[in-house]
Design a protein around this motif. Sequence first.
Motif, PDB file in Angstrom:
ATOM      1  N   UNK A   1      98.168  50.607 -36.597  1.00  0.00           N
ATOM      2  CA  UNK A   1      97.393  49.981 -35.518  1.00  0.00           C
ATOM      3  C   UNK A   1      97.557  50.762 -34.218  1.00  0.00           C
ATOM      4  N   UNK A   2      98.792  51.139 -33.896  1.00  0.00           N
ATOM      5  CA  UNK A   2      99.048  51.872 -32.653  1.00  0.00           C
ATOM      6  C   UNK A   2      98.311  53.210 -32.633  1.00  0.00           C
ATOM      7  N   UNK A   3      98.316  53.906 -33.754  1.00  0.00           N
ATOM      8  CA  UNK A   3      97.633  55.197 -33.829  1.00  0.00           C
ATOM      9  C   UNK A   3      96.119  55.005 -33.754  1.00  0.00           C
TER      10      UNK A   3
ATOM     11  N   UNK B   1     105.252  46.260 -45.727  1.00  0.00           N
ATOM     12  CA  UNK B   1     104.090  46.799 -45.025  1.00  0.00           C
ATOM     13  C   UNK B   1     104.174  46.713 -43.507  1.00  0.00           C
ATOM     14  N   UNK B   2     104.953  45.789 -42.984  1.00  0.00           N
ATOM     15  CA  UNK B   2     104.869  45.449 -41.557  1.00  0.00           C
ATOM     16  C   UNK B   2     105.063  46.649 -40.641  1.00  0.00           C
ATOM     17  N   UNK B   3     106.107  47.433 -40.876  1.00  0.00           N
ATOM     18  CA  UNK B   3     106.364  48.585 -40.010  1.00  0.00           C
ATOM     19  C   UNK B   3     105.257  49.614 -40.073  1.00  0.00           C
ATOM     20  N   UNK B   4     104.794  49.907 -41.289  1.00  0.00           N
ATOM     21  CA  UNK B   4     103.706  50.870 -41.441  1.00  0.00           C
ATOM     22  C   UNK B   4     102.435  50.360 -40.767  1.00  0.00           C
ATOM     23  N   UNK B   5     102.165  49.056 -40.915  1.00  0.00           N
ATOM     24  CA  UNK B   5     100.975  48.468 -40.305  1.00  0.00           C
ATOM     25  C   UNK B   5     101.031  48.598 -38.783  1.00  0.00           C
TER      26      UNK B   5
ATOM     27  N   UNK C   1     101.702  56.883 -44.006  1.00  0.00           N
ATOM     28  CA  UNK C   1     101.912  55.445 -44.045  1.00  0.00           C
ATOM     29  C   UNK C   1     102.281  55.033 -45.469  1.00  0.00           C
ATOM     30  N   UNK C   2     101.764  53.925 -45.942  1.00  0.00           N
ATOM     31  CA  UNK C   2     102.129  53.402 -47.257  1.00  0.00           C
ATOM     32  C   UNK C   2     101.004  52.533 -47.804  1.00  0.00           C
ATOM     33  N   UNK C   3     100.823  52.569 -49.119  1.00  0.00           N
ATOM     34  CA  UNK C   3      99.810  51.720 -49.753  1.00  0.00           C
ATOM     35  C   UNK C   3     100.144  50.243 -49.616  1.00  0.00           C
ATOM     36  N   UNK C   4     101.376  49.919 -49.240  1.00  0.00           N
ATOM     37  CA  UNK C   4     101.746  48.511 -49.050  1.00  0.00           C
ATOM     38  C   UNK C   4     100.883  47.858 -47.981  1.00  0.00           C
ATOM     39  N   UNK C   5     100.328  48.644 -47.060  1.00  0.00           N
ATOM     40  CA  UNK C   5      99.514  48.061 -45.995  1.00  0.00           C
ATOM     41  C   UNK C   5      98.156  47.592 -46.501  1.00  0.00           C
ATOM     42  N   UNK C   6      97.851  47.851 -47.776  1.00  0.00           N
ATOM     43  CA  UNK C   6      96.627  47.320 -48.368  1.00  0.00           C
ATOM     44  C   UNK C   6      96.744  45.844 -48.727  1.00  0.00           C
ATOM     45  N   UNK C   7      97.914  45.249 -48.565  1.00  0.00           N
ATOM     46  CA  UNK C   7      98.095  43.838 -48.877  1.00  0.00           C
ATOM     47  C   UNK C   7      97.287  42.978 -47.915  1.00  0.00           C
ATOM     48  N   UNK C   8      96.896  41.752 -48.320  1.00  0.00           N
ATOM     49  CA  UNK C   8      96.040  40.912 -47.472  1.00  0.00           C
ATOM     50  C   UNK C   8      96.629  40.592 -46.101  1.00  0.00           C
ATOM     51  N   UNK C   9      97.949  40.461 -45.995  1.00  0.00           N
ATOM     52  CA  UNK C   9      98.581  40.087 -44.726  1.00  0.00           C
ATOM     53  C   UNK C   9      99.744  41.035 -44.456  1.00  0.00           C
TER      54      UNK C   9
END
Length: 287
Positions: free
Chosen positions: A120-122, A112-116, A97-105
């Motif tokens: 979630x799916x996994x 981050x959206x695609x990685x998030x 994934x990516x550290x970008x998903x550590x963002x608040x939203x």
Amino acid sequence: MTSTTILVTGARGSVARGVIARLVAAGRSVRIASSDPAELEPTPGVEAVRLSLREPDNAAAVLQGITSVFLYAEAAGIADFVKAAQAADVRHIVLLSSSSTNTPDPQSNPLAAGHHTVEVAVAESGIPYTVLRPGAFAGNSIGWKYQLMGTGSIQLPYPNAQIAPIHEDDIADVATAVLLAGDHLGETLDLNGPESMSFVEQIAILADVLGRDLPFTEVTRDQALAGLTRHMDPGYANALLDLWESAVDPEPLSGTTEAITGKPGRSFRSWAVDHRADFALDSGRRG
């Protein structure tokens, strides 16, 4: 195929190639997948198959006999891929994934959206998983080569932005260790390099390793945006610039590489030495 075959998706990527080499060296049965397997470098004894993660229509066949998966994050087809993995009784997914998903939203952040979505799916699949969230790849600096070729100068909108670039081999080491041990289930592992530094400091290290000057020019955000959007979605480019603008303090170091592999993370200088050839200015010109 044996009953312990590991599937590596996105097999043309730098991290995936490292994972493949390590799994093969460890004597594991490996199947590698790419949307264009003809472009893969042949590995003796390794089966290469076609799999588009955007449209995984043949995922059931590809996952037959697979126990673990190294998964490249692709949001478009993740629901179908997860269903196929559930049906195939996959026992472990290690997600890049990516550290970008550590963002608040993360849902509203283009970085981050695609990685998030994939995370979630996994996580909701019921399949044991481990999420790897690397920060900036050291290899991102190869993009500076093309600026030097085009303008004779590296264009920096935020030259003092702080990042802790990670060597792709460290990500591959961690991923392989987790795949082989089958541990860290249900965990999210943040990954970055062993030292935080500014872009200016990265350039100085590269210049020293290459033995030549690497001039840079500080540009405005608008100038940087114009350059980035020549090959990047504007929303993604703006989010990237926001990230650099906010990176005023040294990036906290995760220490994950050493904790899992028992070895310190590779320095940016080490990466530069390993990739000297990538900065040759007489080859690799982009059209």
